[in-house]
Structures are given as C-alpha cells and as structure tokens.
Design an enzyme around this catalytic site. Sequence first.
Site, short mmCIF file in Angstrom:
data_model
loop_
_atom_site.label_atom_id
_atom_site.label_comp_id
_atom_site.label_asym_id
_atom_site.label_seq_id
_atom_site.Cartn_x
_atom_site.Cartn_y
_atom_site.Cartn_z
NE ARG A 40 40.42 -16.21 102.56
CZ ARG A 40 39.47 -17.08 102.32
NH1 ARG A 40 38.83 -17.76 103.12
NH2 ARG A 40 39.69 -17.73 101.27
CG ASN A 62 48.49 -15.48 94.33
OD1 ASN A 62 48.08 -14.37 94.02
ND2 ASN A 62 47.74 -16.35 94.94
CG ASP A 98 38.99 -14.84 94.85
OD1 ASP A 98 39.61 -15.40 94.18
OD2 ASP A 98 38.53 -15.11 96.10
C1 FPP Z 1 41.99 -14.61 91.53
O1 FPP Z 1 41.14 -15.57 90.91
C2 FPP Z 1 42.64 -13.79 90.75
C3 FPP Z 1 44.14 -13.87 90.49
C4 FPP Z 1 45.19 -14.46 91.56
C5 FPP Z 1 44.82 -13.10 89.63
C6 FPP Z 1 44.27 -12.00 89.24
C7 FPP Z 1 44.85 -11.22 87.85
C8 FPP Z 1 44.37 -10.73 86.48
C9 FPP Z 1 42.84 -10.54 86.60
C10 FPP Z 1 45.24 -10.23 85.74
C11 FPP Z 1 45.91 -8.72 86.32
C12 FPP Z 1 46.68 -8.05 85.39
C13 FPP Z 1 47.16 -6.93 85.56
C14 FPP Z 1 48.18 -6.53 84.42
C15 FPP Z 1 46.70 -6.22 86.45
P1 FPP Z 1 41.68 -17.10 91.49
O2 FPP Z 1 42.36 -17.89 90.46
O3 FPP Z 1 41.96 -16.85 92.76
O4 FPP Z 1 40.11 -17.65 91.23
P2 FPP Z 1 39.47 -19.15 92.26
O5 FPP Z 1 39.38 -18.37 93.54
O6 FPP Z 1 38.06 -18.95 91.68
O7 FPP Z 1 40.29 -20.14 91.96
#
Ligand code: FPP
Length: 229
Positions: free
Chosen positions: A181, A59, A11
Amino acid sequence: MLPRHIGIIMDGNGRWARQRGLQRTDGHRAGIQTIRKVMQAADRAGVHHLTLYAFSTENWSRPAEEVGALMGLFEETLAKEVDELDASGVQIRVIGRRGPLTTGLRRLIDAAEARTRGNRTGMLCVAINYGGRAEIVDAVRSLAQGGADLARVDEAELAGALYTAGLPDPDLIIRTAGEHRMSNFLIWQAAYAELHVSPTLWPDFGERELELALQDFAARQRRFGGVAG
Ligand code: FPP
C-alpha cells in the site's frame, strides 16, 4: 541503474515489539537505530536522497500515549543527531503540516533545517504529520495565496509548490513489513516510482535488505508510460 532518491515507508515497529513482548515504543526506538544503519548503507551504495515516512496525518488516531512517545522520540533524535548529520554534509528537511506539532519540536525542526540548508552531500527528508493529499491541497492554497492564475496552473508550477520543491522525485519506494500500500505517501512525486515491498519488519531491515531492494530496482524496466527500449 541506481535510484537517485528512495522513499521509505517504515512499517512493522509494533509487530517487532509485540513478537518480543515489548512495548510498541520500544519498536519505534529500535526503528531509529535502523534509520542510522540504512542511511549509512544507502550512502555507501551511492544513494544520497532519502525520504522517510515517520508519522502520517492518520497516525494521530493511535493511543495518545504512543503519539506522545513518538513526538518525544522525534525531538530527542533531532536534537541528538543534527551535529553528526550536519558534519556529514546532510541537508535535513521535514515535510508535513507543522501546526499540530509541539512548539519544542517545531523549533528543533526550524533550527535543523536552517543549520543544514547549505549542505549538499546528501538529503534526509522526514515526513511528520504528512499526507500526500493534504500536501497537494496545501500547494494549491499556497499558489492561490501567492496570486497564481489557477486556471492556467501546470504540473511544474504545482510541483514547485509542494513541500518537496527542488527535490528529485523518488525513483524507488520501499515499504517494509509486507503490505502493498502507498498509504498517502508522496502520491504526486511517486507517480512513476518503482515499488519494492520487503517482508522484513523495519527494526530488522538493514544493508542486506537494502541491497535486495536496489537489485530489484535495477532489474525493472522503467518506461514512464512509453514502450520498452
Ligand atoms: C510503523 O510501524 C512506524 C511508525 C508509525 C513510526 C516510525 C517512526 C520511527 C521509526 C521513528 C522515526 C524517527 C525519526 C526522527 C525520523 P507500526 O507502528 O505501524 O508497526 P505495526 O504495523 O507493526 O503496528
């Protein structure tokens, strides 16, 4: 003690990007570099099973542009990394409902899984369009479709019908970016897992933060519902 299998809720990519005046997608790109670092660090530490929460069933409610960019990143990363992962003996497994994914991504997933099926050095499990409750529903459906006697189903049989069949349960769940969480991640499998919350945003997470999580895990007394030894 060392965990055998670590699940990671990655996250904080969005916040990392915002702090730098970048797009959220730039945060996800940076997050992919972190995956590399963390896989290598875990391997050095002696942990060879990782499950990463890349995209949850919830998501899809993000802006279409971000969802599209994430799907593109999954495709790009799978295509780019499969050779090296295979050469390192890593088995790739993707868990989650595949129906809504693009045909291109589904093909890449099938090919990566087929190619690395016999690898035994490590396991990289990636949760895409994954939800723990949906997984349990899918397991019950597949048992019913296979003619199981649902009135007599037991835990072992249900566990064997989950996407993670054959994987050890995660002993440690790490969540980055501070929130305490589970977010529908491995809710069956993590029933007895220890939870480590790191304040660090995922793109900034690295070997030092992993080491802190492992120290935290080693200091816990795991009782599995029994009394302390
Ligand atoms: C959470 O940060 C992250 C995600 C929903 C996506 C995670 C995906 C990657 C790192 C790419 C993975 C790729 C592979 C091929 C495994 P957020 O966007 O919820 O961050 P925030 O809570 O700060 O808004």
